[in-house]
Scaffold this motif. Structure first.
Motif, short mmCIF file in Angstrom:
data_model
loop_
_atom_site.label_atom_id
_atom_site.label_comp_id
_atom_site.label_asym_id
_atom_site.label_seq_id
_atom_site.Cartn_x
_atom_site.Cartn_y
_atom_site.Cartn_z
N ARG A 163 29.64 26.48 23.31
CA ARG A 163 28.62 27.54 23.28
C ARG A 163 28.16 27.92 24.68
NH1 ARG A 163 30.14 30.00 19.54
NH2 ARG A 163 28.32 31.35 19.83
N LEU A 164 29.08 27.86 25.63
CA LEU A 164 28.79 28.26 27.00
C LEU A 164 28.57 29.78 27.04
CD1 LEU A 164 28.75 26.74 29.75
CD2 LEU A 164 31.05 27.61 30.14
N GLN A 165 27.64 30.21 27.88
CA GLN A 165 27.39 31.65 28.03
C GLN A 165 28.44 32.23 28.98
OE1 GLN A 165 23.44 33.20 28.71
NE2 GLN A 165 22.51 31.29 27.97
N ILE A 166 29.40 32.97 28.42
CA ILE A 166 30.50 33.51 29.21
C ILE A 166 30.49 35.04 29.23
CG2 ILE A 166 31.97 31.52 28.69
CD1 ILE A 166 33.63 33.63 26.91
N LYS A 167 31.09 35.57 30.28
CA LYS A 167 31.33 37.01 30.41
C LYS A 167 32.73 37.18 30.98
CE LYS A 167 26.96 37.84 29.45
NZ LYS A 167 26.52 38.63 28.28
N VAL A 168 33.55 37.99 30.34
CA VAL A 168 34.92 38.22 30.82
C VAL A 168 35.10 39.71 31.10
CG1 VAL A 168 37.38 38.08 30.27
CG2 VAL A 168 35.85 36.20 29.62
N MET A 169 35.45 39.99 32.34
CA MET A 169 35.55 41.37 32.82
C MET A 169 36.98 41.65 33.26
SD MET A 169 33.51 42.74 36.13
CE MET A 169 33.83 44.30 36.92
N ARG A 170 37.60 42.68 32.70
CA ARG A 170 38.96 43.05 33.09
C ARG A 170 38.89 44.18 34.11
NH1 ARG A 170 41.64 42.60 27.02
NH2 ARG A 170 41.82 40.31 27.05
N ILE A 171 39.23 43.84 35.34
CA ILE A 171 39.10 44.76 36.47
C ILE A 171 40.37 45.60 36.63
CG2 ILE A 171 38.83 44.91 38.98
CD1 ILE A 171 37.25 42.27 38.81
N PHE A 172 40.20 46.90 36.67
CA PHE A 172 41.31 47.81 36.97
C PHE A 172 41.29 48.14 38.47
CE2 PHE A 172 41.27 47.91 32.50
CZ PHE A 172 42.43 48.51 32.03
N ASN A 173 42.35 48.81 38.93
CA ASN A 173 42.51 49.07 40.37
C ASN A 173 41.20 49.50 41.02
OD1 ASN A 173 45.21 49.30 39.14
ND2 ASN A 173 45.85 49.76 41.23
N THR A 174 40.83 48.76 42.06
CA THR A 174 39.59 49.02 42.77
C THR A 174 39.90 49.18 44.26
OG1 THR A 174 38.42 47.67 41.15
CG2 THR A 174 37.24 48.18 43.17
N TYR A 175 39.16 50.04 44.93
CA TYR A 175 39.41 50.30 46.35
C TYR A 175 38.09 50.51 47.06
CZ TYR A 175 38.28 55.18 45.47
OH TYR A 175 37.60 56.33 45.14
N GLY A 176 38.13 50.46 48.39
CA GLY A 176 36.94 50.70 49.18
C GLY A 176 36.96 49.92 50.47
N PRO A 177 35.90 50.03 51.27
CA PRO A 177 35.80 49.28 52.52
C PRO A 177 35.96 47.77 52.29
CG PRO A 177 34.06 50.92 52.39
CD PRO A 177 34.73 50.91 51.05
N ARG A 178 36.56 47.12 53.27
CA ARG A 178 36.84 45.68 53.29
C ARG A 178 38.10 45.29 52.52
NH1 ARG A 178 30.86 43.93 51.89
NH2 ARG A 178 29.81 45.15 53.50
N MET A 179 38.85 46.26 52.02
CA MET A 179 40.17 45.91 51.52
C MET A 179 40.97 45.32 52.67
SD MET A 179 41.38 49.14 49.17
CE MET A 179 42.65 48.24 48.27
N ASP A 304 37.35 56.07 56.47
CA ASP A 304 36.45 55.83 57.60
C ASP A 304 36.45 54.35 57.99
OD1 ASP A 304 35.77 58.48 57.78
OD2 ASP A 304 33.88 58.28 56.67
N TYR A 305 36.46 53.47 56.97
CA TYR A 305 36.49 52.03 57.24
C TYR A 305 37.78 51.65 57.95
CZ TYR A 305 37.31 47.07 56.40
OH TYR A 305 37.63 45.75 56.56
N PHE A 306 38.92 52.11 57.42
CA PHE A 306 40.20 51.73 58.01
C PHE A 306 40.39 52.32 59.42
CE2 PHE A 306 41.50 50.44 53.69
CZ PHE A 306 42.08 49.21 54.00
N ARG A 307 39.80 53.49 59.67
CA ARG A 307 39.86 54.04 61.03
C ARG A 307 39.23 53.06 62.03
NH1 ARG A 307 41.34 59.46 61.30
NH2 ARG A 307 40.77 60.75 59.49
N SER A 308 38.20 52.34 61.57
CA SER A 308 37.47 51.45 62.49
C SER A 308 38.19 50.14 62.75
CB SER A 308 36.07 51.15 61.91
OG SER A 308 36.17 50.31 60.75
N ILE A 309 39.19 49.79 61.92
CA ILE A 309 39.86 48.50 62.10
C ILE A 309 41.35 48.61 62.39
CG2 ILE A 309 38.19 47.34 60.60
CD1 ILE A 309 40.48 47.17 58.49
N VAL A 310 41.95 49.79 62.14
CA VAL A 310 43.39 49.94 62.34
C VAL A 310 43.68 50.53 63.72
CG1 VAL A 310 45.47 51.13 61.55
CG2 VAL A 310 43.89 50.17 59.88
N ALA A 311 44.49 49.82 64.46
CA ALA A 311 44.83 50.29 65.82
C ALA A 311 45.83 51.43 65.74
CB ALA A 311 45.39 49.15 66.62
#
Length: 311
Positions: A163-179, A304-311
């Protein structure tokens, strides 16, 4: 204030989650072994009085006192999870066992970051939570697909048996800063290649489809699921139902960057799914959640994020 453990907290999704939880006034323990995560992702949080960082591998037991656990620890891109497939399976399965054991001991609510890969190369489109999937159990992607499927099994067995309190989330393709710039995912691949003026590589003819959810939307759905009533166990799809071909995404990225990159085609990898689109009816109904960031706006922020880290 809750005491919240985030495994994989220095990763792409984990770092955004830690940020949101601290902003909401919680005490956050971030655990990561830095296989794909990075201290750079959470460097801005290190001085915060309610943030704590611990180097730890979830395949080993962890003894802490917490109220909630977000289990995000696992390499999530093919490049990374195929590098050490045995360790990938251990992270999903042993990691789930260890975190479920911790949750049972301290009576914490626990959320599993599962994946749309549990659907495999689907015969049902869009994919809804009642679909069992079509997964190759012995292919090169199986360490991740079947590891996550087994983790879901463990979560529901702990719910039924303890009877543990669980949550299961199925994540679809996600993108954004810090990839991670070298994670092999299409959004990061295309942006990095376009910024460098390199050829953009498409596998197959580019007609395969994906649905892309911006990270802020994804984290909002994750927190809403964790805070939902106890009987809302999931699994629940969290993703953006907007569907795009890989070719269209590549052309979109080239246009936004103003790149002179050319598109080249390579053979399709083994077991690469041809279609991926979430049915988010359950998320809309049970969590009052749906994505709000359009692909164009999300891509601009990510570029914008990748511009700041990609040479």
């Amino acid at each position: 204030m809750k005491r919240i453990l985030v495994t994989g907290g220095a990763g792409f999704l984990g770092s955004h989650l830690c940020e949101r939880l601290i902003a909401a006034g919680h005490d956050v323990l971030c655990v990561d072994n830095y296989f794909t995560g990075s201290k750079n992702n959470i460097a801005h949080l290190l001085s915060h009085p309610h943030f704590e960082l611990m180097r730890h591998d979830v395949t080993f037991p962890l003894y802490v006192e917490v109220d909630q656990i977000y289990n995000l620890a696992c390499p999530a891109s093919p490049v990374h999870y195929q590098y050490d497939p045995v360790q990938t399976t251990k992270t999903s399965v042993h990691g789930a066992i260890n975190m479920l054991g911790l949750a049972k001991r301290v009576k914490a609510r626990i959320l599993q970051a599962s994946t749309s890969e549990v659907y495999g190369d689907p015969e049902v489109h869009p994919q809804h939570e009642s679909y069992w999937g079509k997964v190759n159990p012995i292919g090169i992607r199986s360490c991740y697909d079947e590891g996550k499927r087994c983790a879901e099994t463990l979560f529901f067995d702990y719910w039924r048996q303890h009877r543990l309190q669980i949550k299961v989330m199925r994540i679809f393709n996600t993108y954004g800063p810090r990839m991670h710039p070298n994670d092999g995912r299409v959004v990061s691949n295309f942006i990095v290649q376009a910024l460098r003026g390199e050829d953009i590589t498409i596998y197959g003819d580019g007609s395969q489809t994906r649905s892309f959810c911006y990270v802020d939307d994804l984290i909002e759905g994750m927190i809403r699921l964790m805070e939902s009533p106890e009987e809302t166990t999931g699994p629940i799809n969290i993703g953006n139902p907007g569907e795009f071909t890989i070719l269209a995404l590549a052309e979109h990225v080239i246009r936004l960057i103003g790149s002179k990159s050319k598109i080249i085609r390579l053979p399709l990898p083994q077991d690469d799914p041809k279609q991926r689109q979430p049915d988010i009816t359950q998320a809309q109904k049970l969590l009052q959640w749906q994505p709000t960031v359009e692909l164009e706006n999300g891509l601009k922020r990510t570029i914008d994020y990748f511009r700041s880290i990609v040479a």
